[in-house]
Design a protein around this motif. Structure first.
Motif, mmCIF file in Angstrom:
data_model
loop_
_atom_site.group_PDB
_atom_site.id
_atom_site.type_symbol
_atom_site.label_atom_id
_atom_site.label_comp_id
_atom_site.label_asym_id
_atom_site.label_seq_id
_atom_site.Cartn_x
_atom_site.Cartn_y
_atom_site.Cartn_z
ATOM 1 N N HIS A 1 0.499 -0.893 0.227
ATOM 2 C CA HIS A 1 0.131 0.047 0.167
ATOM 3 C C HIS A 1 1.019 1.392 0.345
ATOM 4 O O HIS A 1 1.799 1.087 0.685
ATOM 5 C CB HIS A 1 -1.075 -0.096 1.719
ATOM 6 N N GLY A 2 0.857 2.170 -0.846
ATOM 7 C CA GLY A 2 1.086 3.580 -0.403
ATOM 8 C C GLY A 2 2.412 3.771 -1.720
ATOM 9 O O GLY A 2 2.497 4.357 -2.988
ATOM 10 N N SER A 3 3.074 2.947 -1.035
ATOM 11 C CA SER A 3 4.658 2.828 -2.203
ATOM 12 C C SER A 3 5.801 1.958 -1.690
ATOM 13 O O SER A 3 4.984 0.487 -0.946
ATOM 14 C CB SER A 3 5.743 3.698 -1.270
ATOM 15 N N VAL A 4 5.767 0.982 -2.970
ATOM 16 C CA VAL A 4 6.696 -0.129 -2.620
ATOM 17 C C VAL A 4 8.428 -0.119 -3.569
ATOM 18 O O VAL A 4 8.156 0.420 -5.137
ATOM 19 C CB VAL A 4 6.095 -1.469 -3.190
ATOM 20 N N ALA A 5 9.059 -0.633 -3.539
ATOM 21 C CA ALA A 5 10.632 -1.008 -4.535
ATOM 22 C C ALA A 5 11.272 -2.021 -3.951
ATOM 23 O O ALA A 5 11.016 -2.524 -3.859
ATOM 24 C CB ALA A 5 11.447 0.664 -3.635
ATOM 25 N N VAL A 6 11.730 -2.133 -5.488
ATOM 26 C CA VAL A 6 11.981 -3.270 -5.332
ATOM 27 C C VAL A 6 13.625 -3.126 -6.716
ATOM 28 O O VAL A 6 13.799 -1.975 -6.900
ATOM 29 C CB VAL A 6 11.324 -4.263 -6.605
ATOM 30 N N GLY A 7 14.832 -4.787 -6.158
ATOM 31 C CA GLY A 7 15.965 -4.529 -6.202
ATOM 32 C C GLY A 7 16.806 -3.068 -6.374
ATOM 33 O O GLY A 7 15.954 -2.570 -5.555
ATOM 34 N N GLY A 8 17.750 -3.026 -6.534
ATOM 35 C CA GLY A 8 19.215 -2.445 -6.032
ATOM 36 C C GLY A 8 19.198 -2.533 -4.669
ATOM 37 O O GLY A 8 19.112 -3.130 -3.869
ATOM 38 N N ASN A 9 18.971 -1.236 -4.172
ATOM 39 C CA ASN A 9 19.540 -1.155 -2.707
ATOM 40 C C ASN A 9 17.404 -0.079 -2.155
ATOM 41 O O ASN A 9 17.779 0.096 -1.553
ATOM 42 C CB ASN A 9 19.975 0.149 -2.116
ATOM 43 N N ALA A 10 16.990 -1.723 -2.547
ATOM 44 C CA ALA A 10 15.035 -1.495 -1.694
ATOM 45 C C ALA A 10 14.919 -1.413 -0.350
ATOM 46 O O ALA A 10 14.480 -0.588 -0.477
ATOM 47 C CB ALA A 10 14.313 -2.636 -2.690
ATOM 48 N N ASP A 11 15.349 -1.953 0.382
ATOM 49 C CA ASP A 11 15.627 -1.829 1.430
ATOM 50 C C ASP A 11 15.811 -0.348 2.089
ATOM 51 O O ASP A 11 14.702 0.325 2.291
ATOM 52 C CB ASP A 11 16.089 -2.501 2.662
ATOM 53 N N ILE B 1 15.119 1.866 0.029
ATOM 54 C CA ILE B 1 14.609 3.222 -0.527
ATOM 55 C C ILE B 1 13.087 3.664 0.315
ATOM 56 O O ILE B 1 12.678 3.607 0.232
ATOM 57 C CB ILE B 1 14.736 2.998 -2.368
ATOM 58 N N SER B 2 12.425 2.087 0.375
ATOM 59 C CA SER B 2 11.705 1.361 1.424
ATOM 60 C C SER B 2 11.261 2.480 1.739
ATOM 61 O O SER B 2 9.862 3.082 2.375
ATOM 62 C CB SER B 2 11.233 0.062 1.259
ATOM 63 N N SER B 3 12.684 2.530 2.954
ATOM 64 C CA SER B 3 12.515 3.590 3.550
ATOM 65 C C SER B 3 11.941 5.271 4.355
ATOM 66 O O SER B 3 11.685 4.956 4.346
ATOM 67 C CB SER B 3 14.029 3.083 4.972
ATOM 68 N N TYR B 4 13.217 5.194 3.328
ATOM 69 C CA TYR B 4 12.792 6.399 2.543
ATOM 70 C C TYR B 4 11.411 6.475 2.152
ATOM 71 O O TYR B 4 10.727 7.452 2.548
ATOM 72 C CB TYR B 4 14.005 6.739 1.333
ATOM 73 N N LEU B 5 10.929 5.518 1.319
ATOM 74 C CA LEU B 5 9.801 6.646 1.007
ATOM 75 C C LEU B 5 8.429 6.315 1.953
ATOM 76 O O LEU B 5 7.815 7.188 1.793
ATOM 77 C CB LEU B 5 9.493 5.553 -0.075
ATOM 78 N N ASP B 6 8.990 5.154 3.169
ATOM 79 C CA ASP B 6 7.656 5.720 4.085
ATOM 80 C C ASP B 6 7.787 6.449 4.646
ATOM 81 O O ASP B 6 6.472 6.306 5.438
ATOM 82 C CB ASP B 6 8.030 3.892 5.030
ATOM 83 N N GLN B 7 8.590 6.916 5.281
ATOM 84 C CA GLN B 7 8.889 8.246 5.988
ATOM 85 C C GLN B 7 8.577 9.675 4.794
ATOM 86 O O GLN B 7 7.311 10.539 5.828
ATOM 87 C CB GLN B 7 10.109 8.329 6.177
ATOM 88 N N ARG B 8 7.845 9.828 3.675
ATOM 89 C CA ARG B 8 7.980 10.804 2.835
ATOM 90 C C ARG B 8 6.661 10.020 1.729
ATOM 91 O O ARG B 8 5.995 11.530 1.586
ATOM 92 C CB ARG B 8 8.894 11.133 2.198
#
Length: 255
Positions: free
Chosen positions: A150-160, A162-169
């Motif tokens: 839900h909201g945002s998701v990232a896959v590949g590369g340094n996904a963890d 990126i996902s943390s950055y997106l969850d906060q913003r």
């Protein structure tokens, strides 16, 4: 007679999972975000011939990272499944949930088979609904499991990271320009915490836009429109307005 080398099933599966994860991590990341009018897909991909983001059906799109030939085979299989189901039953019967289940079965079978290597791919299947609460985003790792996002998701590369950055913003109700800028900012961050600059030529961007009058909601964001959306200040709002105007003028010529 020599005794065959024995590896426990647990160790064999762990080795296969590690092999697939390393292959996926070598790929450039893909980010998927919900925004007010739909879902935006942003991939770091300088190639204009090999797409990481593609249309599957009317309201459904597909994004992937990993080995191109492997996820392209899966994409083609998904298109065939959607076309056959829509023709046999009804177009409304083709859903992201059904497609995700098909992909999960395929990836799970390949991952658990000792006769072939696991696929080095991670997939996202998304469907835009009538409203933001009806949007569906599914992430499918290499082992065939399904994660409802839900909201945002990232896959590949340094996904963890990126996902943390997106969850906060990330927040509900973002405009396309705001969501795109957030996605690019997240992709611009490297493993060491530094930042780099990504230009429109290095990005592949597409949207599932629920406001499009056509049945097909998928649209690639290219060229001048993408450049305007990436501009700071009021450029993004102007680009969205011009995009809507362009959509209205071209809608009669599309199926």
């Amino acid at each position: 007679m020599t005794t065959p080398f024995y590896v426990s099933p647990q160790q064999a599966m762990a080795d296969r999972a590690e092999y697939a994860r390393k292959g996926i991590a070598r790929g450039r990341s893909v980010v998927v975000l919900q925004y007010a009018d739909g879902i935006v897909f942003v991939a770091e991909n300088p190639s204009r011939a090999l797409h990481k983001v593609s249309e599957i059906y009317d309201r459904i799109a597909f994004a992937a990272v990993g080995k191109y030939n492997e996820f392209e085979n899966l994409r083609i299989g998904g298109v065939r499944y959607a076309d056959l189901r829509g023709y046999t039953y009804d177009r409304e019967d083709v859903t992201a949930r059904g497609l995700a289940n098909v992909y999960a079965q395929t990836l799970g079978t390949i991952f658990s088979s000792a006769a072939e290597k696991p696929y080095e791919v991670e997939l996202i299947v998304a469907e835009v609904g009538e409203g933001p609460e009806d949007d569906q985003i599914y992430r499918l790792p290499h082992d065939g499991s399904i994660v409802d996002e839900h909201g945002s998701v990232a896959v590949g590369g340094n996904a963890d990271q990126i996902s943390s950055y997106l969850d906060q913003r990330h927040r509900d109700g973002m405009t396309l320009a705001e969501a795109l800028k957030l996605a690019v900012d997240s992709l611009s961050r490297d493993n060491n915490g530094g930042e780099r600059s990504l230009t429109a030529e290095q990005l592949e961007v597409a949207v599932l836009d629920r406001t499009r009058p056509q049945k097909r909601k998928f649209k690639r964001v290219l060229g001048g429109q993408l450049s305007r959306l990436l501009e700071p200040g009021e450029g993004g709002a102007d680009a969205e307005a011009s995009a809507e105007s362009s959509e209205e003028s071209s809608s009669e010529s599309e199926d």
